[in-house]
Write a protein that holds these residues in place. Structure first.
Motif, PDB file in Angstrom:
ATOM      1  N   THR A 116       0.808  -1.211   0.000  1.00 48.27           N
ATOM      2  CA  THR A 116       0.000   0.000   0.000  1.00 48.27           C
ATOM      3  C   THR A 116       0.847   1.269   0.000  1.00 48.27           C
ATOM      4  O   THR A 116       2.047   1.238   0.269  1.00 48.27           O
ATOM      5  N   ASN A 117       0.173   2.377  -0.315  1.00 50.96           N
ATOM      6  CA  ASN A 117       0.748   3.712  -0.146  1.00 50.96           C
ATOM      7  C   ASN A 117       1.971   3.985  -1.009  1.00 50.96           C
ATOM      8  O   ASN A 117       2.869   4.730  -0.618  1.00 50.96           O
ATOM      9  N   ILE A 118       2.021   3.397  -2.186  1.00 47.50           N
ATOM     10  CA  ILE A 118       3.105   3.702  -3.114  1.00 47.50           C
ATOM     11  C   ILE A 118       2.770   5.015  -3.820  1.00 47.50           C
ATOM     12  O   ILE A 118       1.718   5.136  -4.448  1.00 47.50           O
ATOM     13  N   HIS A 119       3.635   5.978  -3.701  1.00 44.41           N
ATOM     14  CA  HIS A 119       3.380   7.309  -4.264  1.00 44.41           C
ATOM     15  C   HIS A 119       4.140   7.454  -5.575  1.00 44.41           C
ATOM     16  O   HIS A 119       5.342   7.714  -5.590  1.00 44.41           O
ATOM     17  N   ALA A 120       3.438   7.274  -6.676  1.00 36.67           N
ATOM     18  CA  ALA A 120       4.037   7.460  -7.995  1.00 36.67           C
ATOM     19  C   ALA A 120       4.031   8.948  -8.345  1.00 36.67           C
ATOM     20  O   ALA A 120       3.465   9.769  -7.621  1.00 36.67           O
ATOM     21  N   ARG A 121       4.610   9.292  -9.477  1.00 40.02           N
ATOM     22  CA  ARG A 121       4.687  10.703  -9.843  1.00 40.02           C
ATOM     23  C   ARG A 121       3.317  11.292 -10.136  1.00 40.02           C
ATOM     24  O   ARG A 121       3.123  12.505 -10.011  1.00 40.02           O
ATOM     25  N   ASP A 122       2.343  10.446 -10.527  1.00 37.41           N
ATOM     26  CA  ASP A 122       1.047  10.970 -10.936  1.00 37.41           C
ATOM     27  C   ASP A 122      -0.124  10.426 -10.118  1.00 37.41           C
ATOM     28  O   ASP A 122      -1.274  10.548 -10.535  1.00 37.41           O
ATOM     29  N   GLY A 123       0.150   9.838  -8.966  1.00 41.69           N
ATOM     30  CA  GLY A 123      -0.949   9.351  -8.142  1.00 41.69           C
ATOM     31  C   GLY A 123      -0.497   8.274  -7.167  1.00 41.69           C
ATOM     32  O   GLY A 123       0.700   7.996  -7.043  1.00 41.69           O
ATOM     33  N   TYR A 124      -1.464   7.676  -6.469  1.00 43.11           N
ATOM     34  CA  TYR A 124      -1.154   6.643  -5.474  1.00 43.11           C
ATOM     35  C   TYR A 124      -1.482   5.251  -6.001  1.00 43.11           C
ATOM     36  O   TYR A 124      -2.405   5.064  -6.811  1.00 43.11           O
ATOM     37  N   ILE A 125      -0.723   4.276  -5.501  1.00 40.98           N
ATOM     38  CA  ILE A 125      -0.873   2.883  -5.910  1.00 40.98           C
ATOM     39  C   ILE A 125      -1.064   2.014  -4.673  1.00 40.98           C
ATOM     40  O   ILE A 125      -0.363   2.163  -3.675  1.00 40.98           O
ATOM     41  N   HIS A 126      -2.043   1.091  -4.746  1.00 40.98           N
ATOM     42  CA  HIS A 126      -2.207   0.028  -3.753  1.00 40.98           C
ATOM     43  C   HIS A 126      -2.311  -1.275  -4.550  1.00 40.98           C
ATOM     44  O   HIS A 126      -3.096  -1.359  -5.496  1.00 40.98           O
ATOM     45  N   VAL A 127      -1.523  -2.257  -4.183  1.00 40.70           N
ATOM     46  CA  VAL A 127      -1.465  -3.506  -4.938  1.00 40.70           C
ATOM     47  C   VAL A 127      -2.272  -4.577  -4.204  1.00 40.70           C
ATOM     48  O   VAL A 127      -2.112  -4.765  -2.996  1.00 40.70           O
ATOM     49  N   SER A 128      -3.131  -5.282  -4.944  1.00 38.18           N
ATOM     50  CA  SER A 128      -4.004  -6.268  -4.314  1.00 38.18           C
ATOM     51  C   SER A 128      -4.021  -7.598  -5.064  1.00 38.18           C
ATOM     52  O   SER A 128      -3.966  -7.635  -6.295  1.00 38.18           O
ATOM     53  N   ASP A 129      -4.094  -8.691  -4.295  1.00 43.55           N
ATOM     54  CA  ASP A 129      -4.249 -10.032  -4.855  1.00 43.55           C
ATOM     55  C   ASP A 129      -5.721 -10.411  -4.984  1.00 43.55           C
ATOM     56  O   ASP A 129      -6.045 -11.567  -5.260  1.00 43.55           O
ATOM     57  N   TRP A 130      -6.615  -9.439  -4.742  1.00 44.21           N
ATOM     58  CA  TRP A 130      -8.055  -9.693  -4.787  1.00 44.21           C
ATOM     59  C   TRP A 130      -8.753  -8.657  -5.653  1.00 44.21           C
ATOM     60  O   TRP A 130      -8.541  -7.469  -5.494  1.00 44.21           O
ATOM     61  N   TRP A 131      -9.598  -9.122  -6.583  1.00 37.73           N
ATOM     62  CA  TRP A 131     -10.463  -8.195  -7.319  1.00 37.73           C
ATOM     63  C   TRP A 131     -11.702  -7.960  -6.470  1.00 37.73           C
ATOM     64  O   TRP A 131     -12.081  -8.787  -5.639  1.00 37.73           O
ATOM     65  N   GLN A 132     -12.331  -6.803  -6.658  1.00 35.40           N
ATOM     66  CA  GLN A 132     -13.463  -6.427  -5.835  1.00 35.40           C
ATOM     67  C   GLN A 132     -14.786  -6.490  -6.606  1.00 35.40           C
ATOM     68  O   GLN A 132     -14.901  -5.931  -7.691  1.00 35.40           O
ATOM     69  N   PRO A 133     -15.796  -7.179  -6.038  1.00 37.25           N
ATOM     70  CA  PRO A 133     -17.139  -7.108  -6.614  1.00 37.25           C
ATOM     71  C   PRO A 133     -17.770  -5.771  -6.251  1.00 37.25           C
ATOM     72  O   PRO A 133     -17.380  -5.142  -5.273  1.00 37.25           O
ATOM     73  N   ARG A 134     -18.736  -5.342  -7.030  1.00 37.44           N
ATOM     74  CA  ARG A 134     -19.348  -4.039  -6.777  1.00 37.44           C
ATOM     75  C   ARG A 134     -20.573  -4.158  -5.867  1.00 37.44           C
ATOM     76  O   ARG A 134     -21.375  -5.069  -6.033  1.00 37.44           O
ATOM     77  N   PRO A 135     -20.758  -3.225  -4.964  1.00 37.91           N
ATOM     78  CA  PRO A 135     -21.990  -3.209  -4.164  1.00 37.91           C
ATOM     79  C   PRO A 135     -23.134  -2.581  -4.944  1.00 37.91           C
ATOM     80  O   PRO A 135     -22.912  -1.783  -5.846  1.00 37.91           O
ATOM     81  N   SER A 136     -24.344  -2.956  -4.624  1.00 35.64           N
ATOM     82  CA  SER A 136     -25.514  -2.304  -5.209  1.00 35.64           C
ATOM     83  C   SER A 136     -26.132  -1.386  -4.159  1.00 35.64           C
ATOM     84  O   SER A 136     -25.716  -1.372  -3.007  1.00 35.64           O
ATOM     85  N   ARG A 137     -27.148  -0.655  -4.553  1.00 36.91           N
ATOM     86  CA  ARG A 137     -27.831   0.215  -3.596  1.00 36.91           C
ATOM     87  C   ARG A 137     -28.439  -0.598  -2.457  1.00 36.91           C
ATOM     88  O   ARG A 137     -28.544  -0.123  -1.326  1.00 36.91           O
ATOM     89  N   TYR A 138     -28.839  -1.818  -2.760  1.00 35.60           N
ATOM     90  CA  TYR A 138     -29.404  -2.658  -1.706  1.00 35.60           C
ATOM     91  C   TYR A 138     -28.377  -2.877  -0.593  1.00 35.60           C
ATOM     92  O   TYR A 138     -28.675  -2.753   0.591  1.00 35.60           O
ATOM     93  N   PHE A 139     -27.143  -3.177  -0.982  1.00 35.54           N
ATOM     94  CA  PHE A 139     -26.091  -3.417   0.015  1.00 35.54           C
ATOM     95  C   PHE A 139     -25.671  -2.134   0.708  1.00 35.54           C
ATOM     96  O   PHE A 139     -25.181  -2.151   1.826  1.00 35.54           O
ATOM     97  N   LEU A 140     -25.837  -1.015   0.035  1.00 37.51           N
ATOM     98  CA  LEU A 140     -25.495   0.262   0.640  1.00 37.51           C
ATOM     99  C   LEU A 140     -26.607   0.783   1.544  1.00 37.51           C
ATOM    100  O   LEU A 140     -26.472   1.854   2.141  1.00 37.51           O
ATOM    101  N   GLY A 141     -27.717   0.040   1.649  1.00 34.19           N
ATOM    102  CA  GLY A 141     -28.821   0.466   2.510  1.00 34.19           C
ATOM    103  C   GLY A 141     -29.600   1.622   1.946  1.00 34.19           C
ATOM    104  O   GLY A 141     -30.246   2.376   2.691  1.00 34.19           O
ATOM    105  N   GLN A 142     -29.556   1.804   0.628  1.00 31.45           N
ATOM    106  CA  GLN A 142     -30.260   2.925   0.006  1.00 31.45           C
ATOM    107  C   GLN A 142     -31.639   2.538  -0.511  1.00 31.45           C
ATOM    108  O   GLN A 142     -32.346   3.351  -1.074  1.00 31.45           O
ATOM    109  N   GLU A 143     -31.993   1.231  -0.355  1.00 29.90           N
ATOM    110  CA  GLU A 143     -33.338   0.799  -0.769  1.00 29.90           C
ATOM    111  C   GLU A 143     -33.709  -0.452   0.008  1.00 29.90           C
ATOM    112  O   GLU A 143     -32.878  -1.057   0.670  1.00 29.90           O
TER     113      GLU A 143
END
Length: 234
Positions: free
Chosen positions: A207-234
């Motif tokens: 984590t927290n790798i500071h490149a010249r044009d932004g930040y980098i975090h390296v992960s061995d896991w891809w992330q599924p997306r939450p829906s509004r249902y999971f966010l408690g918006q419905e």
């Protein structure tokens, strides 16, 4: 007798001082404490950093090129969750295995073996969701849930309990874990296919790798997306 003991004590004290030098335990040269900081900066752009590590990012590079989104990785001011080969193409929980495809001549879906077996839109949506808008690091992330917009589009489909459902948001939850190591955790909720992460477990391996044009975090896991249902918006 007292004088004799005094000189013996003085001699032992002097020996202890010299021992510190002999065993590379030199005393600080001045009275002011000089703190040392680990340097998290790399003298590369994010795209250069990705290309410098084909050993762990070869699938990411191929996916970026297949989706035609190289320019997004050259845009300054963002935070990139860089997915390793373990996240994308190898391992029981990689994207290719969790999202099987129908190969020519097959009677049932199987793990993909190349990005070309997916629609380009699917690959683009996967990768752009892992580009977070703005620069986010330990300087502005704490242990509270922080929902941040990504470059992913608003509509998408996802798998849950064997069903394909429709999501309608492209935000990601980013926070530091409740642990002295402050692991960076992404979408740390029960609905995530990883389940609820332990306090000492993080979504990012580096984590927290500071490149010249932004930040980098390296992960061995891809992330599924939450829906509004999971966010408690419905």
């Amino acid at each position: 007798m007292k004088i004799f003991r005094y000189f013996i004590s003085l001699a032992l004290f002097c020996i202890s001082l010299s021992s510190c030098t002999l065993f590379d335990l030199d005393f600080q040269s001045n009275e002011e404490y000089e703190a040392k900081k680990a340097d998290n900066k790399v003298n590369m752009t994010i795209w250069e950093f990705i290309q410098s590590r084909p050993d762990i990012f070869s699938s990411l590079i191929e996916g970026i090129q297949y989706a035609g989104i190289e320019d997004l990785y050259k845009e300054a001011g963002n935070t990139h969750i860089l997915l390793t080969n373990s996240a994308l193409s190898s391992g029981d929980n990689c994207f290719w295995k969790k999202n099987p495809v129908m190969l020519p001549g097959a009677t049932e879906a199987a793990a993909a073996t190349a990005w070309e077996q997916y629609d380009k839109k699917v690959v683009k949506e996967l990768l752009t969701y892992h580009i977070v808008r703005g620069e986010w690091s330990y300087f502005n992330i704490d242990s509270s849930d922080r929902w941040i917009g990504t470059y992913g589009e608003g509509s998408f489909s996802y798998n849950k309990d064997g069903q394909t459902l429709q999501g309608d948001t492209a935000v990601m939850c980013v926070k530091a874990g409740h642990d002295r190591n402050l692991p960076l955790q992404l979408n740390n909720f029960e609905w995530n296919f990883r389940g609820l992460l332990a306090a000492s477990s993080g979504s990012c391996r580096t984590t927290n790798i500071h490149a010249r044009d932004g930040y980098i975090h390296v992960s061995d896991w891809w992330q599924p997306r939450p829906s509004r249902y999971f966010l408690g918006q419905e």
